[in-house]
Scaffold this motif. Structure first.
Motif, PDB file in Angstrom:
ATOM      1  N   LEU A  66      42.092  32.035 -17.596  1.00  0.00           N
ATOM      2  CA  LEU A  66      41.891  31.092 -16.495  1.00  0.00           C
ATOM      3  C   LEU A  66      40.892  31.649 -15.490  1.00  0.00           C
ATOM      4  N   GLU A  67      41.041  32.931 -15.148  1.00  0.00           N
ATOM      5  CA  GLU A  67      40.108  33.565 -14.206  1.00  0.00           C
ATOM      6  C   GLU A  67      38.681  33.537 -14.754  1.00  0.00           C
ATOM      7  N   GLN A  68      38.531  33.802 -16.048  1.00  0.00           N
ATOM      8  CA  GLN A  68      37.204  33.759 -16.666  1.00  0.00           C
ATOM      9  C   GLN A  68      36.625  32.350 -16.606  1.00  0.00           C
ATOM     10  N   GLN A  69      37.457  31.341 -16.861  1.00  0.00           N
ATOM     11  CA  GLN A  69      36.990  29.958 -16.792  1.00  0.00           C
ATOM     12  C   GLN A  69      36.584  29.583 -15.369  1.00  0.00           C
ATOM     13  N   LEU A  70      37.378  30.021 -14.388  1.00  0.00           N
ATOM     14  CA  LEU A  70      37.054  29.742 -12.989  1.00  0.00           C
ATOM     15  C   LEU A  70      35.727  30.387 -12.592  1.00  0.00           C
ATOM     16  N   LEU A  71      35.513  31.634 -13.018  1.00  0.00           N
ATOM     17  CA  LEU A  71      34.255  32.322 -12.720  1.00  0.00           C
ATOM     18  C   LEU A  71      33.069  31.634 -13.395  1.00  0.00           C
ATOM     19  N   ALA A  72      33.258  31.240 -14.644  1.00  0.00           N
ATOM     20  CA  ALA A  72      32.177  30.568 -15.368  1.00  0.00           C
ATOM     21  C   ALA A  72      31.840  29.235 -14.698  1.00  0.00           C
ATOM     22  N   THR A  73      32.863  28.508 -14.263  1.00  0.00           N
ATOM     23  CA  THR A  73      32.634  27.232 -13.588  1.00  0.00           C
ATOM     24  C   THR A  73      31.914  27.446 -12.267  1.00  0.00           C
ATOM     25  N   ALA A  74      32.316  28.466 -11.522  1.00  0.00           N
ATOM     26  CA  ALA A  74      31.667  28.758 -10.240  1.00  0.00           C
ATOM     27  C   ALA A  74      30.198  29.140 -10.444  1.00  0.00           C
ATOM     28  N   GLU A  75      29.922  29.947 -11.462  1.00  0.00           N
ATOM     29  CA  GLU A  75      28.541  30.332 -11.753  1.00  0.00           C
ATOM     30  C   GLU A  75      27.713  29.120 -12.157  1.00  0.00           C
ATOM     31  N   TYR A  76      28.299  28.239 -12.977  1.00  0.00           N
ATOM     32  CA  TYR A  76      27.602  27.032 -13.411  1.00  0.00           C
ATOM     33  C   TYR A  76      27.281  26.143 -12.208  1.00  0.00           C
ATOM     34  N   GLN A  77      28.262  25.969 -11.309  1.00  0.00           N
ATOM     35  CA  GLN A  77      28.044  25.140 -10.123  1.00  0.00           C
ATOM     36  C   GLN A  77      26.971  25.734  -9.220  1.00  0.00           C
ATOM     37  N   ALA A  78      26.929  27.062  -9.117  1.00  0.00           N
ATOM     38  CA  ALA A  78      25.903  27.718  -8.302  1.00  0.00           C
ATOM     39  C   ALA A  78      24.514  27.485  -8.888  1.00  0.00           C
ATOM     40  N   ILE A  79      24.409  27.554 -10.210  1.00  0.00           N
ATOM     41  CA  ILE A  79      23.120  27.317 -10.875  1.00  0.00           C
ATOM     42  C   ILE A  79      22.688  25.871 -10.671  1.00  0.00           C
ATOM     43  N   ILE A  80      23.619  24.937 -10.833  1.00  0.00           N
ATOM     44  CA  ILE A  80      23.311  23.516 -10.641  1.00  0.00           C
ATOM     45  C   ILE A  80      22.847  23.265  -9.208  1.00  0.00           C
ATOM     46  N   ALA A  81      23.555  23.844  -8.235  1.00  0.00           N
ATOM     47  CA  ALA A  81      23.187  23.665  -6.825  1.00  0.00           C
ATOM     48  C   ALA A  81      21.806  24.254  -6.551  1.00  0.00           C
ATOM     49  N   LYS A  82      21.528  25.418  -7.133  1.00  0.00           N
ATOM     50  CA  LYS A  82      20.227  26.058  -6.939  1.00  0.00           C
ATOM     51  C   LYS A  82      19.110  25.203  -7.525  1.00  0.00           C
ATOM     52  N   ASN A  83      19.343  24.675  -8.729  1.00  0.00           N
ATOM     53  CA  ASN A  83      18.339  23.807  -9.365  1.00  0.00           C
ATOM     54  C   ASN A  83      18.159  22.516  -8.584  1.00  0.00           C
ATOM     55  N   LYS A  84      19.237  21.971  -8.055  1.00  0.00           N
ATOM     56  CA  LYS A  84      19.156  20.739  -7.270  1.00  0.00           C
ATOM     57  C   LYS A  84      18.350  20.990  -6.001  1.00  0.00           C
ATOM     58  N   ASN A  85      18.620  22.106  -5.326  1.00  0.00           N
ATOM     59  CA  ASN A  85      17.881  22.443  -4.110  1.00  0.00           C
ATOM     60  C   ASN A  85      16.403  22.642  -4.412  1.00  0.00           C
ATOM     61  N   LYS A  86      16.108  23.295  -5.532  1.00  0.00           N
ATOM     62  CA  LYS A  86      14.719  23.519  -5.927  1.00  0.00           C
ATOM     63  C   LYS A  86      14.046  22.182  -6.213  1.00  0.00           C
ATOM     64  N   HIS A  87      14.750  21.319  -6.939  1.00  0.00           N
ATOM     65  CA  HIS A  87      14.215  19.997  -7.279  1.00  0.00           C
ATOM     66  C   HIS A  87      14.000  19.164  -6.019  1.00  0.00           C
ATOM     67  N   ASP A  88      14.963  19.196  -5.092  1.00  0.00           N
ATOM     68  CA  ASP A  88      14.834  18.441  -3.839  1.00  0.00           C
ATOM     69  C   ASP A  88      13.658  18.925  -3.009  1.00  0.00           C
ATOM     70  N   SER A  89      13.440  20.225  -2.986  1.00  0.00           N
ATOM     71  CA  SER A  89      12.329  20.757  -2.190  1.00  0.00           C
ATOM     72  C   SER A  89      10.986  20.399  -2.813  1.00  0.00           C
ATOM     73  N   GLU A  90      10.952  20.234  -4.147  1.00  0.00           N
ATOM     74  CA  GLU A  90       9.712  19.817  -4.796  1.00  0.00           C
ATOM     75  C   GLU A  90       9.439  18.339  -4.542  1.00  0.00           C
ATOM     76  N   ILE A  91      10.496  17.540  -4.508  1.00  0.00           N
ATOM     77  CA  ILE A  91      10.343  16.107  -4.275  1.00  0.00           C
ATOM     78  C   ILE A  91      10.048  15.824  -2.807  1.00  0.00           C
ATOM     79  N   ASN A  92      10.754  16.482  -1.914  1.00  0.00           N
ATOM     80  CA  ASN A  92      10.612  16.250  -0.476  1.00  0.00           C
ATOM     81  C   ASN A  92      10.189  17.536   0.225  1.00  0.00           C
ATOM     82  N   PRO A  93       8.935  17.950   0.077  1.00  0.00           N
ATOM     83  CA  PRO A  93       8.509  19.190   0.724  1.00  0.00           C
ATOM     84  C   PRO A  93       8.597  19.064   2.246  1.00  0.00           C
TER      85      PRO A  93
END
Length: 111
Positions: A66-93
């Motif tokens: 369960l702890e491993q799944q929670l960590l993997a989910t948290a890492e995945y969400q962090a990557i998604i958020a980072k990509n979203k922020n990068k994408h948003d900054s490219e769209i709306n500089p």
């Protein structure tokens, strides 16, 4: 002429000093948040362990899985958020000097 250069260097120094103090404040606030979280986790450790054991038994897996799944989910969400922020900054500089959104080049070509 020397006075003008002196005033320019004072302005530059003031900006550097302000940036230094802002960075120091940010580090200080981050450290305070880290300590507060650490204290909270220590105070609620027993509750968290009970929750993990209950959730793991509901899912039919071990607590470590369960702890491993929670960590993997948290890492995945962090990557998604980072990509979203990068994408948003490219769209709306943002103009760093005015903090206002700039029109992307594509929109400028249309007008």
């Amino acid at each position: 002429m020397k006075l003008k250069r002196f005033m320019l260097s004072l302005t530059s120094f003031d900006h550097q000093r302000l940036i230094f103090h802002a960075e120091r404040q940010t580090v200080r606030k981050a450290e305070m948040a880290r300590l507060a979280l650490h204290i909270w986790l220590n105070q609620h450790d027993l509750e968290l362990e009970k929750w993990k054991a209950k959730k793991a038994s509901e899912l039919g897996i071990s607590v470590s899985e369960l702890e491993q799944q929670l960590l993997a989910t948290a890492e995945y969400q962090a990557i998604i958020a980072k990509n979203k922020n990068k994408h948003d900054s490219e769209i709306n500089p943002v103009d760093p000097h005015s903090c206002t959104k700039l029109n992307p080049v594509k929109n400028q070509l249309k007008t």
